[in-house]
Design a protein around this motif. Structure first.
Motif, PDB file in Angstrom:
ATOM      1  N   VAL A 299       4.428  -5.432  -4.365  1.00 21.00           N
ATOM      2  CA  VAL A 299       3.912  -5.833  -3.055  1.00 21.00           C
ATOM      3  C   VAL A 299       4.859  -5.365  -1.941  1.00 21.00           C
ATOM      4  N   PHE A 300       6.148  -5.606  -2.117  1.00 24.80           N
ATOM      5  CA  PHE A 300       7.124  -5.254  -1.077  1.00 24.80           C
ATOM      6  C   PHE A 300       7.213  -3.744  -0.878  1.00 24.80           C
ATOM      7  N   CYS A 301       7.125  -2.978  -1.982  1.00 25.39           N
ATOM      8  CA  CYS A 301       7.181  -1.518  -1.867  1.00 25.39           C
ATOM      9  C   CYS A 301       5.946  -0.969  -1.157  1.00 25.39           C
ATOM     10  N   CYS A 302       4.790  -1.475  -1.525  1.00 31.34           N
ATOM     11  CA  CYS A 302       3.541  -0.961  -0.935  1.00 31.34           C
ATOM     12  C   CYS A 302       3.463  -1.244   0.555  1.00 31.34           C
ATOM     13  N   PHE A 303       4.048  -2.363   1.004  1.00 39.57           N
ATOM     14  CA  PHE A 303       3.968  -2.731   2.413  1.00 39.57           C
ATOM     15  C   PHE A 303       5.281  -2.500   3.152  1.00 39.57           C
ATOM     16  N   ASN A 304       6.178  -1.686   2.563  1.00 38.91           N
ATOM     17  CA  ASN A 304       7.399  -1.235   3.235  1.00 38.91           C
ATOM     18  C   ASN A 304       8.229  -2.391   3.781  1.00 38.91           C
ATOM     19  N   TYR A 305       8.457  -3.395   2.942  1.00 36.64           N
ATOM     20  CA  TYR A 305       9.252  -4.553   3.352  1.00 36.64           C
ATOM     21  C   TYR A 305      10.686  -4.136   3.656  1.00 36.64           C
ATOM     22  N   ARG A 306      11.185  -4.537   4.820  1.00 33.74           N
ATOM     23  CA  ARG A 306      12.535  -4.224   5.275  1.00 33.74           C
ATOM     24  C   ARG A 306      12.808  -2.723   5.242  1.00 33.74           C
ATOM     25  N   ASN A 307      11.736  -1.949   5.527  1.00 38.88           N
ATOM     26  CA  ASN A 307      11.840  -0.482   5.584  1.00 38.88           C
ATOM     27  C   ASN A 307      12.386   0.101   4.283  1.00 38.88           C
ATOM     28  N   ILE A 308      11.931  -0.433   3.153  1.00 43.31           N
ATOM     29  CA  ILE A 308      12.425   0.008   1.847  1.00 43.31           C
ATOM     30  C   ILE A 308      12.048   1.453   1.531  1.00 43.31           C
ATOM     31  N   HIS A 309      11.039   1.980   2.218  1.00 41.27           N
ATOM     32  CA  HIS A 309      10.601   3.360   1.972  1.00 41.27           C
ATOM     33  C   HIS A 309      11.676   4.386   2.288  1.00 41.27           C
ATOM     34  N   GLN A 310      12.679   3.993   3.087  1.00 38.43           N
ATOM     35  CA  GLN A 310      13.731   4.942   3.435  1.00 38.43           C
ATOM     36  C   GLN A 310      14.567   5.338   2.209  1.00 38.43           C
ATOM     37  N   LEU A 311      14.437   4.589   1.101  1.00 42.23           N
ATOM     38  CA  LEU A 311      15.167   4.933  -0.119  1.00 42.23           C
ATOM     39  C   LEU A 311      14.634   6.205  -0.753  1.00 42.23           C
ATOM     40  N   LEU A 321      -1.090  11.933   0.609  1.00 43.47           N
ATOM     41  CA  LEU A 321      -0.969  12.040  -0.841  1.00 43.47           C
ATOM     42  C   LEU A 321       0.496  12.056  -1.271  1.00 43.47           C
ATOM     43  N   ILE A 322       1.319  12.821  -0.556  1.00 42.71           N
ATOM     44  CA  ILE A 322       2.748  12.898  -0.878  1.00 42.71           C
ATOM     45  C   ILE A 322       3.405  11.555  -0.609  1.00 42.71           C
ATOM     46  N   ARG A 323       2.998  10.903   0.489  1.00 48.95           N
ATOM     47  CA  ARG A 323       3.581   9.601   0.837  1.00 48.95           C
ATOM     48  C   ARG A 323       3.259   8.563  -0.239  1.00 48.95           C
ATOM     49  N   TYR A 324       2.008   8.547  -0.725  1.00 45.21           N
ATOM     50  CA  TYR A 324       1.631   7.609  -1.775  1.00 45.21           C
ATOM     51  C   TYR A 324       2.389   7.908  -3.068  1.00 45.21           C
ATOM     52  N   SER A 325       2.620   9.198  -3.335  1.00 43.75           N
ATOM     53  CA  SER A 325       3.393   9.571  -4.518  1.00 43.75           C
ATOM     54  C   SER A 325       4.814   9.031  -4.415  1.00 43.75           C
ATOM     55  N   GLY A 326       5.377   9.076  -3.207  1.00 44.52           N
ATOM     56  CA  GLY A 326       6.715   8.526  -2.998  1.00 44.52           C
ATOM     57  C   GLY A 326       6.769   7.030  -3.257  1.00 44.52           C
ATOM     58  N   VAL A 327       5.727   6.325  -2.839  1.00 44.38           N
ATOM     59  CA  VAL A 327       5.663   4.879  -3.077  1.00 44.38           C
ATOM     60  C   VAL A 327       5.573   4.593  -4.577  1.00 44.38           C
ATOM     61  N   LEU A 328       4.800   5.408  -5.314  1.00 42.28           N
ATOM     62  CA  LEU A 328       4.698   5.238  -6.765  1.00 42.28           C
ATOM     63  C   LEU A 328       6.043   5.487  -7.443  1.00 42.28           C
ATOM     64  N   VAL A 329       6.756   6.523  -6.973  1.00 46.30           N
ATOM     65  CA  VAL A 329       8.077   6.821  -7.536  1.00 46.30           C
ATOM     66  C   VAL A 329       9.029   5.651  -7.296  1.00 46.30           C
ATOM     67  N   LEU A 330       8.977   5.093  -6.084  1.00 45.54           N
ATOM     68  CA  LEU A 330       9.844   3.958  -5.756  1.00 45.54           C
ATOM     69  C   LEU A 330       9.498   2.749  -6.622  1.00 45.54           C
ATOM     70  N   ASN A 331       8.214   2.481  -6.794  1.00 49.49           N
ATOM     71  CA  ASN A 331       7.791   1.370  -7.653  1.00 49.49           C
ATOM     72  C   ASN A 331       8.255   1.572  -9.095  1.00 49.49           C
TER      73      ASN A 331
END
Length: 349
Positions: A299-311, A321-331
């Motif tokens: 949940v936190f990764c999908c909704f970028n909690y505390r700007n976690i996507h910067q990792l 598509l690339i952005r969603y792939s990045g979220v999957l990699v982070l998860n």
């Protein structure tokens, strides 16, 4: 232009494509413009300005301009507004960098007026730097221009003079910056009036009543940054706790909060009542807590909690598509880490 192969369509309506050079393999953006000022692009291809995509090739044919420009990876400011990923400090930083870019354009002789400043024309790179794109509506400021007879720009951001009430000047861009700042301010999870005075000054009907230069605007915005550091400690602590609210509660929208509450209850109930055959009490609760953390991390990764996507830089890519792939990699990375910790604890105890 035959040296570039089209590999993807970014926007078919506006004729924007992702292309690859046949020999070097490098990726570029190709645009086909029907409304443009050729003098602007001829200047920009010879004089690169930091904060603007570098132009590599332009070709004019049949009243169209075909251009090849640098591919900028990142998110549009509109996407950041929609995802509510902005903070007051980020707004101050982005507006300051945008003012620096426009100052370079306004200081030219003659000055270049962008005339189409809006969130979708501003790209934020993975390192949180601003890039201003799309100069289709740009024009040179000359003494002979008394009126803008044709509206070029975007409704809502275009200044009154762009509707034929006068000629475009640097104050035209300042008006759009004021509207932009207003929209950025409204996107914050916690309502603030800190930018209101600057917004009113930038969006005056009469251009002469607005701020004189973008540098003056930047100075006023930077004063807010200094002022915010002098706030009482209790205010800062309260704001920090507000920023720690989980996804679904940050916007304080009733239906989102209710939906999030139900989802969190379901997650906690399903994870903490999980049954594992032939498991000791310790291992059972270890499995349950690991499952809980895994569900919450998704949940936190999908909704970028505390700007976690910067990792993961991929999460900030402008292509969905690339952005969603990045979220999957982070998860996947976080899930793997949780499993590793669980197995480590199980082997020890």
């Amino acid at each position: 232009m035959s040296y570039y192969n089209t590999i993807a369509t970014i926007n078919s309506v506006h004729k924007i494509y992702l292309v690859q050079h046949r020999e070097s393999g490098k990726i570029y953006i190709k645009k086909i413009l029907e409304v443009y000022n050729p003098r602007i692009y001829k200047y920009l291809i010879k004089h690169h300005i930091t904060g603007i995509p570098r132009l590599y090739n332009i070709y004019e044919e049949n009243r169209q301009l075909i251009l090849i420009e640098e591919f900028i990876s990142g998110l549009s400011l509109q996407e950041m507004i929609d995802s509510r990923a902005l903070t007051r400090d980020l707004i101050i930083r982005f507006m300051g960098e945008l003012c620096d870019i426009l100052e370079k354009l306004h200081m030219l002789n003659p000055p270049i007026i962008h005339r189409d400043i809006k969130p979708s024309n501003i790209i934020i790179t993975p390192y949180n730097h601003v890039v201003l794109i799309d100069f289709n509506a740009a024009k040179y400021l000359t003494d002979t221009d008394e009126h803008d007879t044709v509206l070029l720009g975007t409704k809502g951001y275009a200044a009154p003079e762009q509707y034929g009430f006068g000629g475009s000047t640097p104050q035209t861009d300042i008006y759009a910056l004021g509207i932009l700042l207003k929209e950025l301010s409204f996107s914050l999870p916690i309502a603030t009036s800190i930018f209101d005075a600057i917004i009113r000054k930038c969006t005056k009907m009469n251009p002469s009543d607005r701020m004189k230069t973008v540098q003056e605007l930047k100075t006023e915005i930077e004063k807010l940054q200094t002022r915010s550091t002098k706030k009482p400690q209790h205010t800062t602590v309260f704001a920090t706790w507000q920023n720690l609210l989980p996804p679904g509660f940050r916007t304080k929208t009733p239906w989102k909060m209710l939906t999030a509450f139900i989802i969190y209850i379901c997650i906690f109930w399903s994870c903490l009542t999980l049954e594992v055959k032939d498991a000791t009490v310790f291992h059972l609760w270890l499995e349950r807590i690991t499952a809980l953390f895994m569900m919450l991390s998704i949940v936190f990764c999908c909704f970028n909690y505390r700007n976690i996507h910067q990792l993961i830089p991929l999460c900030a890519n402008r292509h969905r598509l690339i952005r969603y792939s990045g979220v999957l990699v982070l998860n996947f990375a976080i899930t793997f880490l949780l499993f590793f910790v669980m197995f480590l604890l199980e082997s020890i105890f």
